[in-house]
Design a protein around this motif. Structure first.
Motif, short mmCIF file in Angstrom:
data_model
loop_
_atom_site.label_atom_id
_atom_site.label_comp_id
_atom_site.label_asym_id
_atom_site.label_seq_id
_atom_site.Cartn_x
_atom_site.Cartn_y
_atom_site.Cartn_z
N PHE A 173 0.86 -1.19 0.00
CA PHE A 173 0.00 0.00 0.00
C PHE A 173 0.89 1.24 0.00
CE2 PHE A 173 -2.77 -3.22 1.51
CZ PHE A 173 -4.09 -2.78 1.42
N GLU A 174 0.66 2.16 -0.92
CA GLU A 174 1.40 3.42 -0.89
C GLU A 174 0.91 4.27 0.27
OE1 GLU A 174 1.18 5.33 -4.67
OE2 GLU A 174 2.50 3.87 -5.65
N ASP A 175 1.82 5.03 0.86
CA ASP A 175 1.48 5.86 2.02
C ASP A 175 0.51 6.97 1.66
OD1 ASP A 175 3.09 4.36 3.69
OD2 ASP A 175 4.86 5.61 3.34
N GLN A 176 0.66 7.52 0.47
CA GLN A 176 -0.19 8.63 0.03
C GLN A 176 -0.64 8.39 -1.40
OE1 GLN A 176 2.56 11.93 0.61
NE2 GLN A 176 1.64 12.41 2.60
N HIS A 177 -1.69 9.09 -1.78
CA HIS A 177 -2.12 9.02 -3.18
C HIS A 177 -2.57 10.41 -3.63
CE1 HIS A 177 -6.00 8.40 -1.02
NE2 HIS A 177 -6.47 9.17 -1.99
N SER A 178 -2.47 10.62 -4.93
CA SER A 178 -2.85 11.90 -5.53
C SER A 178 -4.26 11.82 -6.09
CB SER A 178 -1.87 12.25 -6.65
OG SER A 178 -1.98 11.28 -7.70
N LEU A 179 -4.77 12.96 -6.55
CA LEU A 179 -6.07 12.98 -7.22
C LEU A 179 -6.01 12.09 -8.47
CD1 LEU A 179 -8.95 14.02 -7.69
CD2 LEU A 179 -7.95 15.99 -8.89
N TRP A 180 -4.89 12.13 -9.17
CA TRP A 180 -4.71 11.30 -10.37
C TRP A 180 -4.84 9.83 -10.02
CZ3 TRP A 180 -4.51 11.47 -15.52
CH2 TRP A 180 -3.89 10.42 -16.21
N ASP A 181 -4.22 9.42 -8.89
CA ASP A 181 -4.33 8.03 -8.44
C ASP A 181 -5.79 7.68 -8.15
OD1 ASP A 181 -1.55 7.67 -8.50
OD2 ASP A 181 -1.32 8.36 -6.44
N TYR A 182 -6.46 8.55 -7.43
CA TYR A 182 -7.86 8.31 -7.06
C TYR A 182 -8.73 8.15 -8.29
CZ TYR A 182 -12.37 9.03 -4.69
OH TYR A 182 -13.66 8.89 -4.22
N GLN A 183 -8.41 8.91 -9.31
CA GLN A 183 -9.22 8.88 -10.53
C GLN A 183 -8.99 7.62 -11.37
OE1 GLN A 183 -8.38 12.71 -12.36
NE2 GLN A 183 -10.20 13.61 -11.42
N HIS A 184 -8.05 6.78 -10.95
CA HIS A 184 -7.93 5.47 -11.61
C HIS A 184 -9.27 4.73 -11.54
CE1 HIS A 184 -3.82 5.92 -12.43
NE2 HIS A 184 -3.28 5.39 -11.33
N LEU A 185 -9.97 4.88 -10.41
CA LEU A 185 -11.25 4.20 -10.23
C LEU A 185 -12.45 5.14 -10.28
CD1 LEU A 185 -10.58 1.68 -7.29
CD2 LEU A 185 -10.63 1.18 -9.73
N SER A 186 -12.24 6.42 -9.97
CA SER A 186 -13.39 7.30 -9.73
C SER A 186 -14.01 7.90 -10.99
CB SER A 186 -12.99 8.42 -8.78
OG SER A 186 -12.07 9.31 -9.39
N ILE A 187 -13.24 7.99 -12.09
CA ILE A 187 -13.82 8.54 -13.32
C ILE A 187 -13.75 7.51 -14.44
CG2 ILE A 187 -13.18 10.89 -12.64
CD1 ILE A 187 -11.00 10.83 -14.77
N PHE A 188 -14.46 7.79 -15.51
CA PHE A 188 -14.48 6.89 -16.67
C PHE A 188 -13.26 7.16 -17.55
CE2 PHE A 188 -18.88 7.20 -15.34
CZ PHE A 188 -19.32 5.88 -15.41
N ARG A 189 -12.56 6.09 -17.88
CA ARG A 189 -11.44 6.18 -18.80
C ARG A 189 -11.85 5.49 -20.09
NH1 ARG A 189 -7.42 9.64 -16.80
NH2 ARG A 189 -7.23 9.32 -14.54
#
Length: 254
Positions: free
Chosen positions: A125-141
């Motif tokens: 598990f990474e200690d921190q995550h960015s908005l970009w990381d969060y958007q791996h799951l949160s938005i449609f790619r």
């Protein structure tokens, strides 16, 4: 702790470099191990017997359906889940997810003695995550065939509209690496939620680096995550990102 004779399953995702894959299989060949192979559909047509004869002691199994796996796409998750589901029809003390170009750094006795004494989950598990990381799951790619400029505009639009596909789950987001060593209980926990995982990871980016952390990190298994001497979660993989080349880690040579 169970007896030292407990078996392990090695789940290998390969897409080429079959000479290295055969070396890997020889190093894993042990009566206490079974090997499950998933070979990318884009790879050359191969004979299963060519790989089965590599091992004298381990049983070698092939996933029933070869997938066209694309980096960062949901096909990666489908491939992992196919391996986990197939292998977990039997009981194994540990399930080790590997690529076809990995090699073990320890002898099998040491590997088995170490893991069988733990009853822990080995997932980073990474200690921190960015908005970009969060958007791996949160938005449609969107699919690769969509013009990259259109994709970028759609991503910006979704950010402005605060699109969040995972907010409804009210779960803490986690991210790490996809490679892992998990117990039978953890693997079955994932497999029993296969439909939910496929729905979660549809039209996402790099979901293989966060879906296991997202699901297991919000369950009782979070308390069973192995931590090294520095208190960090650890998947027991030696991966050198310091000498990385682009998006790929350093490739070890002789």
């Amino acid at each position: 702790m169970r007896e030292s004779g407990s078996k392990h399953a090695y789940l290998i995702m390969a897409h080429g470099n079959f000479n290295i894959l055969k070396v890997l299989m020889k190093l894993l060949d042990d009566p206490r191990n079974d090997i499950y192979l998933s070979i990318d559909r884009k790879a050359e047509v191969i004979s299963k017997d060519e790989f089965r004869i590599v091992c004298q002691y381990s049983q070698v199994y092939f996933v029933p359906k070869r997938l066209n796996v694309k980096w960062g796409k949901s096909s990666q998750v489908h491939n992992e889940m196919q391996l986990l589901e197939m292998a977990s029809q039997q009981y194994y003390e540990y399930y080790h997810l590997l690529s076809g170009v990995d090699l073990p750094l320890k002898m099998q006795d040491e590997i088995h003695n170490f893991f069988n004494s733990q009853n822990k989950e080995f997932l980073f598990f990474e200690d921190q995550h960015s908005l970009w990381d969060y958007q791996h799951l949160s938005i449609f790619r969107w699919p690769k065939w969509l013009d990259i400029r259109i994709q970028a505009k759609l991503n910006i639009l979704q950010t402005k509209l605060k699109v969040d596909r995972i907010r409804k789950y009210k779960m803490q987001f986690y991210k790490g690496y996809n490679w892992c060593s998990l117990t039978h209980e953890a693997v079955r926990y994932l497999v029993e939620r296969k439909k939910w995982i496929h729905k979660l990871c549809w039209a996402t980016s790099c979901a293989d680096e966060c879906y296991k952390q997202f699901l297991l990190g919000n369950s009782k298994f979070m308390e069973r995550m192995y931590r090294n001497g520095g208190g960090k979660t650890d998947d027991m993989r030696e991966i050198d990102w310091v000498r990385r080349v682009g998006d790929s880690p350093h490739i070890y040579t002789m």
